[in-house]
Write an enzyme that holds these catalytic residues in place. Structure first.
Site, PDB file in Angstrom:
ATOM      1  N   LYS A 229       2.221  -3.382   6.493  1.00 36.95           N
ATOM      2  CA  LYS A 229       2.480  -3.555   5.052  1.00 36.95           C
ATOM      3  C   LYS A 229       3.976  -3.447   4.775  1.00 36.95           C
ATOM      4  O   LYS A 229       4.517  -4.206   3.964  1.00 36.95           O
ATOM      5  CB  LYS A 229       1.698  -2.508   4.248  1.00 36.95           C
TER       6      LYS A 229
ATOM      7  N   TYR B  75      -1.350   0.001  10.463  1.00 34.71           N
ATOM      8  CA  TYR B  75      -1.673  -0.597   9.163  1.00 34.71           C
ATOM      9  C   TYR B  75      -0.489  -0.480   8.202  1.00 34.71           C
ATOM     10  O   TYR B  75      -0.016  -1.474   7.627  1.00 34.71           O
ATOM     11  CB  TYR B  75      -2.927   0.065   8.557  1.00 34.71           C
TER      12      TYR B  75
ATOM     13  N   SER C 175       0.835  -1.198   0.000  1.00 31.46           N
ATOM     14  CA  SER C 175       0.000   0.000   0.000  1.00 31.46           C
ATOM     15  C   SER C 175       0.868   1.246   0.000  1.00 31.46           C
ATOM     16  O   SER C 175       1.988   1.234   0.534  1.00 31.46           O
ATOM     17  CB  SER C 175      -0.865  -0.008   1.268  1.00 31.46           C
TER      18      SER C 175
HETATM   19  N1  LIG Z   1      -8.802  -0.928  -0.898  1.00 29.20           N
HETATM   20  C1  LIG Z   1      -7.747  -0.138  -0.925  1.00 29.20           C
HETATM   21  O1  LIG Z   1      -7.867   1.068  -1.159  1.00 29.20           O
HETATM   22  C2  LIG Z   1      -6.351  -0.710  -0.689  1.00 29.20           C
HETATM   23  C3  LIG Z   1      -5.237   0.140  -0.865  1.00 29.20           C
HETATM   24  C4  LIG Z   1      -3.955  -0.390  -0.644  1.00 29.20           C
HETATM   25  C5  LIG Z   1      -3.789  -1.721  -0.286  1.00 29.20           C
HETATM   26  N2  LIG Z   1      -4.888  -2.505  -0.105  1.00 29.20           N
HETATM   27  C6  LIG Z   1      -4.682  -3.917   0.305  1.00 29.20           C
HETATM   28  O2  LIG Z   1      -5.353  -4.763  -0.606  1.00 29.20           O
HETATM   29  C7  LIG Z   1      -5.826  -5.913   0.059  1.00 29.20           C
HETATM   30  C8  LIG Z   1      -7.299  -6.134  -0.260  1.00 29.20           C
HETATM   31  O3  LIG Z   1      -8.061  -4.993   0.106  1.00 29.20           O
HETATM   32  P1  LIG Z   1      -9.612  -4.895  -0.215  1.00 29.20           P
HETATM   33  O4  LIG Z   1      -9.924  -3.461  -0.365  1.00 29.20           O
HETATM   34  O5  LIG Z   1      -9.979  -5.832  -1.294  1.00 29.20           O
HETATM   35  O6  LIG Z   1     -10.212  -5.388   1.186  1.00 29.20           O
HETATM   36  P2  LIG Z   1     -11.362  -6.463   1.478  1.00 29.20           P
HETATM   37  O7  LIG Z   1     -11.599  -6.401   2.946  1.00 29.20           O
HETATM   38  O8  LIG Z   1     -12.506  -6.274   0.557  1.00 29.20           O
HETATM   39  O9  LIG Z   1     -10.649  -7.836   1.083  1.00 29.20           O
HETATM   40  C9  LIG Z   1      -9.843  -8.598   1.952  1.00 29.20           C
HETATM   41  C10 LIG Z   1     -10.193 -10.057   1.732  1.00 29.20           C
HETATM   42  O10 LIG Z   1      -9.323 -10.871   2.507  1.00 29.20           O
HETATM   43  C11 LIG Z   1     -10.098 -11.788   3.273  1.00 29.20           C
HETATM   44  N3  LIG Z   1      -9.325 -12.054   4.486  1.00 29.20           N
HETATM   45  C12 LIG Z   1      -9.039 -11.185   5.493  1.00 29.20           C
HETATM   46  N4  LIG Z   1      -8.263 -11.779   6.422  1.00 29.20           N
HETATM   47  C13 LIG Z   1      -8.047 -13.048   5.980  1.00 29.20           C
HETATM   48  C14 LIG Z   1      -7.316 -14.163   6.502  1.00 29.20           C
HETATM   49  N5  LIG Z   1      -6.656 -14.091   7.658  1.00 29.20           N
HETATM   50  N6  LIG Z   1      -7.305 -15.318   5.794  1.00 29.20           N
HETATM   51  C15 LIG Z   1      -7.975 -15.420   4.608  1.00 29.20           C
HETATM   52  N7  LIG Z   1      -8.685 -14.398   4.080  1.00 29.20           N
HETATM   53  C16 LIG Z   1      -8.712 -13.233   4.759  1.00 29.20           C
HETATM   54  C17 LIG Z   1     -11.419 -11.099   3.503  1.00 29.20           C
HETATM   55  O11 LIG Z   1     -12.492 -11.973   3.779  1.00 29.20           O
HETATM   56  C18 LIG Z   1     -11.615 -10.389   2.174  1.00 29.20           C
HETATM   57  O12 LIG Z   1     -12.225 -11.230   1.209  1.00 29.20           O
HETATM   58  C19 LIG Z   1      -5.542  -5.713   1.549  1.00 29.20           C
HETATM   59  O13 LIG Z   1      -4.350  -6.428   1.859  1.00 29.20           O
HETATM   60  C20 LIG Z   1      -5.311  -4.232   1.658  1.00 29.20           C
HETATM   61  O14 LIG Z   1      -4.434  -3.915   2.694  1.00 29.20           O
HETATM   62  C21 LIG Z   1      -6.161  -2.031  -0.299  1.00 29.20           C
END
Ligand SMILES: NC(=O)c1ccc[n+]([C@@H]2O[C@H](COP(=O)([O-])OP(=O)(O)OC[C@H]3O[C@@H](n4cnc5c(N)ncnc54)[C@H](O)[C@@H]3O)[C@@H](O)[C@H]2O)c1
Length: 322
Positions: free
Chosen positions: A145, A141, A117
């Site tokens: 990362k 957070y 991120s």
């Molecule tokens: N959305 C953003 O703006 C953004 C920006 C930068 C980085 N990210 C990173 O991208 C990734 C996905 O984000 P997102 O927005 O899709 O979030 P989200 O919450 O929609 O997706 C996360 C998924 O991981 C699953 N999950 C969580 N913990 C778990 C575990 N211990 N074992 C198995 N599955 C697990 C959840 O059920 C969910 O399906 C994350 O790692 C987040 O840090 C997101």
């Protein structure tokens, strides 16, 4: 190759699953469904329900599906929650990654992509954030990362695993309304929520050193995030020695005031004057990616404009809030 996509039932993960299967890759999903939804997965994609923290489950999934590459997207992503529950965030994001990497190395997995991120940069005081900009996260957070990237890089140095850490900037939009983001943690859904409740959208501070005084961010369509994963996965498949750390952004800044204006226009709520409140602690004035390295390394660049992000996110919002 067969790719394990962790978190594949989530917002970003489901877009990556869609793009990778449409690109002809074989995938299997491991997701604990804590924030994900099984309905997000296309027909025919196997879903294993479980947590990456459970070594037995991970071992079984890697073995049963003869996995050769991992795209680790599962994780917790709420900044405010990470401040309140640092132990939970370190466990899910760092310990979960450690267990997964340990199992992957033991199973002979040779390709590993990690969702990082822009939060690793903290409060970067530069016009364009390059991958060389010092990392100084300002909340648990972002720390998890950055620690995750270190772990991935360290493992890639001593085990035969090609690695990539992908630093997403501000993700928005949806490929289809059904795949939209359920959470209300980012600017776009926060403004939708206010406007549809008949309230003025909030802007946190208009006295930043930017042209209109509001913060500037680099918004990226989730479909572009997904296509970048396809490009990175192909690169790792072709290059067993790859060790990549890449920003995924558009390289263009949009101010919060401009974004709120686009959202009001798209949703038909023009004319509502935004309410200016105090700055939020920890909001840098400007965070815009340099997208040069990913273009040079993968030949990838973003295709979608900001307005398309808002329109597609709005279609998803309306589906979930009829
Ligand atoms: N959305 C953003 O703006 C953004 C920006 C930068 C980085 N990210 C990173 O991208 C990734 C996905 O984000 P997102 O927005 O899709 O979030 P989200 O919450 O929609 O997706 C996360 C998924 O991981 C699953 N999950 C969580 N913990 C778990 C575990 N211990 N074992 C198995 N599955 C697990 C959840 O059920 C969910 O399906 C994350 O790692 C987040 O840090 C997101």
């Amino acid at each position: 190759m067969t790719w394990l996509i962790t978190g594949g039932a989530g917002f970003i993960g489901s877009h990556v699953v869609k793009a990778m299967t449409e690109g002809g890759e074989r995938v299997v999903v491991l997701d604990d469904l804590s924030t994900g939804r099984a309905e997000r997965l296309p027909a025919g994609v196997p879903l294993e329900t479980g947590t990456v923290l459970d070594r037995d489950t991970v071992d079984r999934v890697l073995r049963d599906h003869a996995v050769t590459g991992v795209v680790h997207i599962a994780g917790k992503k709420q900044v405010a929650e990470s401040v309140e529950k640092p132990l939970h965030y370190y466990r899910e994001n760092v310990e979960g990654l450690r267990v997964l990497l340990d199992a992957a190395v033991a199973a002979g997995v040779s390709r590993f992509l990690f969702s990082s991120s822009a939060a690793v940069y903290g409060m970067p005081d530069v016009d364009l954030v390059t991958e060389e900009t010092p990392c100084a996260p300002i909340n648990p957070y972002g720390e998890t990362k950055l620690a995750g990237e270190w772990l991935v890089t360290a493992v890639g140095k001593v085990h035969p695993v090609a690695t990539a850490s992908l630093r997403y900037f501000n993700v928005a939009g949806a490929a289809t309304p059904e795949l939209g983001d359920d959470g209300v943690f980012n600017l776009v859904p926060m403004v939708f929520e206010r406007l549809t409740a008949g309230q003025a959208p909030r802007i946190f501070g208009d006295d930043y050193p930017t042209p209109d005084g509001t913060c500037i961010r680099d918004y990226i369509h989730v479909e572009d995030i997904a296509s970048a994963h396809v490009a990175a996965a192909r690169r790792l498949a072709a290059d067993p020695d790859a060790r990549l750390i890449l920003n995924i952004g558009r390289g263009e800044g949009v101010s919060v005031a401009d974004m709120v204006g686009i959202i009001q226009d798209v949703t038909g709520h023009e004319g509502v004057k935004p309410e200016i409140t105090d700055r939020r602690p920890g909001d840098p004035a400007r965070v815009v990616a340099s997208a040069d390295r990913i273009r040079e390394e993968l030949g990838w660049s973003a295709r979608h404009e900001v307005r398309e992000m808002v329109e597609s996110a709005w279609a998803g919002w309306q589906l979930r809030h009829p």
